[in-house]
Design an enzyme around this catalytic site. Structure first.
Site, PDB file in Angstrom:
ATOM      1  N   GLU A 243       0.618  -0.784   0.326  1.00 18.37           N
ATOM      2  CA  GLU A 243       0.207  -0.366   0.431  1.00 18.37           C
ATOM      3  C   GLU A 243       1.174   1.281   0.039  1.00 18.37           C
ATOM      4  O   GLU A 243       1.628   1.726   1.318  1.00 18.37           O
ATOM      5  CB  GLU A 243      -0.494  -0.286   1.376  1.00 18.37           C
ATOM      6  N   CYS A 277      -1.578   8.847   3.653  1.00 19.32           N
ATOM      7  CA  CYS A 277      -2.053   7.772   2.251  1.00 19.32           C
ATOM      8  C   CYS A 277      -2.887   8.332   1.155  1.00 19.32           C
ATOM      9  O   CYS A 277      -3.025   9.041   0.560  1.00 19.32           O
ATOM     10  CB  CYS A 277      -2.154   6.171   2.256  1.00 19.32           C
TER      11      CYS A 277
END
Length: 468
Positions: A243, A277
């Site tokens: 990720e 993120c």
């Protein structure tokens, strides 16, 4: 100040050397991070491999009970963990800060504990029976970032052990202490070796990702480091879940109400001080309501208290580290010198620590570093547009694709446009909202694989077909 220790095979393991972990609000030393040696990494992997032989054969119901026991012991100590997290990460205790992170850790742990992967019967007739089994992979290596260190560690640990794997986890050197303490606690309710933690600088993470005893790597962090993790997996064909970074676009349609969406836009961009993120990092606003949206965002930003995370009145804290502080400063200054209009913020706050104000920058466009690069901090570029097809293309033009959002009073139209965004997760009238039953992951250079829910749990298994 007592130094922290590694956790290997259920035991504290001391190291010869340590590094200071600093509070980004004050510069004070929070604790001493143990610096693991390659030999200690070997010991951790060996312990996890031994534990795997038993843990992988443990009954599914027992693994479920063990994961719930992990949640219970974290819950019993969540305020201690939240305070330690605030001191090393900087985020406030209140609001969407450390207590919120601990709540998320518990929610994901309990939800994942109840997931199952039953045997799938693909065929059962007079020609034979075909079963699809999901089996644990082996020792899972985990590298976690500094922005949500405890919660992301739980995202890596819990599905891995729920599926029957064992774990060697390496947290970020900026925020290792709360993770070490959490692993100390969960080792009280798990068999020795099921979850191990080593800490150190980036070199020990590189050694972990290249280690031949690791069967799968789970990594959350930057794209460049993710590429290195992927390259190190080649020799042993490790399985991967990555990720990685993003540069999420939000698009405000002309029918949106600026007053109604301002709060959602703000927290989509500035949750965890923008250090997330899948935060909103590029905001495209239709020309007809551009000025009104800018005004509402400035007004809302003015209500947010920024200060030391241990002050119960603080809603946002500092940027976590000097490198990230400098990057945000540079991107804002670049936008300013190229004609970007600073609506609020735009300069270091006059106080100790890495405090940077909420910064909104108007009249910017593609070609500005603040638009093209992931800022990962409290600065948001606001870009004017007039044509929806063109702005969708521009939102999709970067080589990343983590999240994106559409803001509109027409929900059906917004949903249709959301499907045109090239990203792993798309929102309507919100941004950054995640939940444990909804798979989450990036496309393009934002990652490989997904986390959360049954789909995420499957990533911690290998499929075996049994024909009889």
């Amino acid at each position: 100040m007592n130094p922290y220790a590694l956790l290997i095979d259920g035991k504290r393991v001391e190291t010869a050397s340590h590094a200071e972990v600093k509070n980004p609000s004050t510069g004070d030393t929070v604790g001493l991070m143990p610096l693991a040696t390659p030999e200690q990494l070997d010991l951790a992997v060996e312990a996890a491999a031994r534990a795997f032989k038993t843990w992988s054969r443990t009954a599914d119901a027992e693994r479920k009970r063990a994961c719930h026991a992990v949640a219970d012991i974290i819950a019993a100590n969540q305020e201690e963990l939240a305070l330690l997290l605030t001191r090393e990460q900087g985020k406030p205790l209140n609001g969407l800060g450390s207590r919120f992170e601990m709540g998320g850790t518990l929610a994901w742990t309990r939800y994942t504990a109840d997931l199952t992967l039953p045997v799938e019967i693909l065929q059962d007739n007079n020609e034979g029976r075909v079963e699809l089994h999901r089996k644990p992979i082996g020792v899972v290596g985990s590298i976690t970032p500094w922005n949500w260190p405890v919660m992301i560690a739980s995202w890596h640990i819990i599905p891995a052990i729920r599926a029957g794997n064992t774990v060697v986890l390496k947290p970020s050197p900026q925020t290792p202490l709360s993770t070490i303490r959490m692993v100390e606690l969960i080792n009280q309710v798990l068999p020795p070796g099921v979850v191990n933690v080593i800490t150190g600088e980036n070199s020990i993470g590189a050694a972990l990702s290249a280690h031949p005893g690791i069967a799968k790597m789970t990594f959350t962090g930057s794209i460049e480091t993710g590429k290195k993790v992927m390259a190190s997996a080649v020799a042993t064909l490790k399985r991967l879940t990555l990720e990685l970074g993003g540069n999420d676009a939000g698009i405000v349609l002309p029918d949106a109400d600026p007053k109604q969406i301002a709060q959602g836009l703000f927290w989509g961009a500035f949750i965890n001080n923008g250090q997330t993120c899948s935060a909103l990092k590029r905001l495209y606003v239709h020309d007809s309501i551009y000025d009104a949206v800018c005004e509402e965002l400035v007004a809302y930003a003015g209500t947010i208290a920024i200060g030391d995370g241990q002050d119960e009145a603080s809603i946002l804290g500092p940027i976590q580290n000097e490198m990230q502080f400098n990057k945000v400063s540079e991107l804002v200054e670049d936008a300013r010198t190229r004609g970007g209009r600073i609506l609020t913020g735009g300069a270091r706050m006059e106080r100790p620590g890495y405090f940077y104000p909420i910064t909104l920058v108007a009249d910017v466009d593609h070609g500005f570093r603040l638009v093209d690069e992931e800022q990962f901090g409290p600065a948001l570029p606001i870009i004017r547009y007039s044509d929806i097809d063109e702005v969708i293309d521009r939102a999709n033009s970067l080589p990343v694709g983590l999240g994106g959002s559409i803001w509109s009073s027409n929900i059906e139209k917004a949903r249709e446009l959301a499907t045109r965004l090239e990203c792993g997760i798309a929102w309507v009238n919100k941004h950054g909202a995640i939940q444990p039953n909804a798979p989450h992951g990036g496309i393009k250079q934002s990652g490989i694989g997904v986390q959360f829910g049954v789909e995420g749990l499957k990533e911690l298994t290998v499929a075996q077909t049994v024909l009889s």
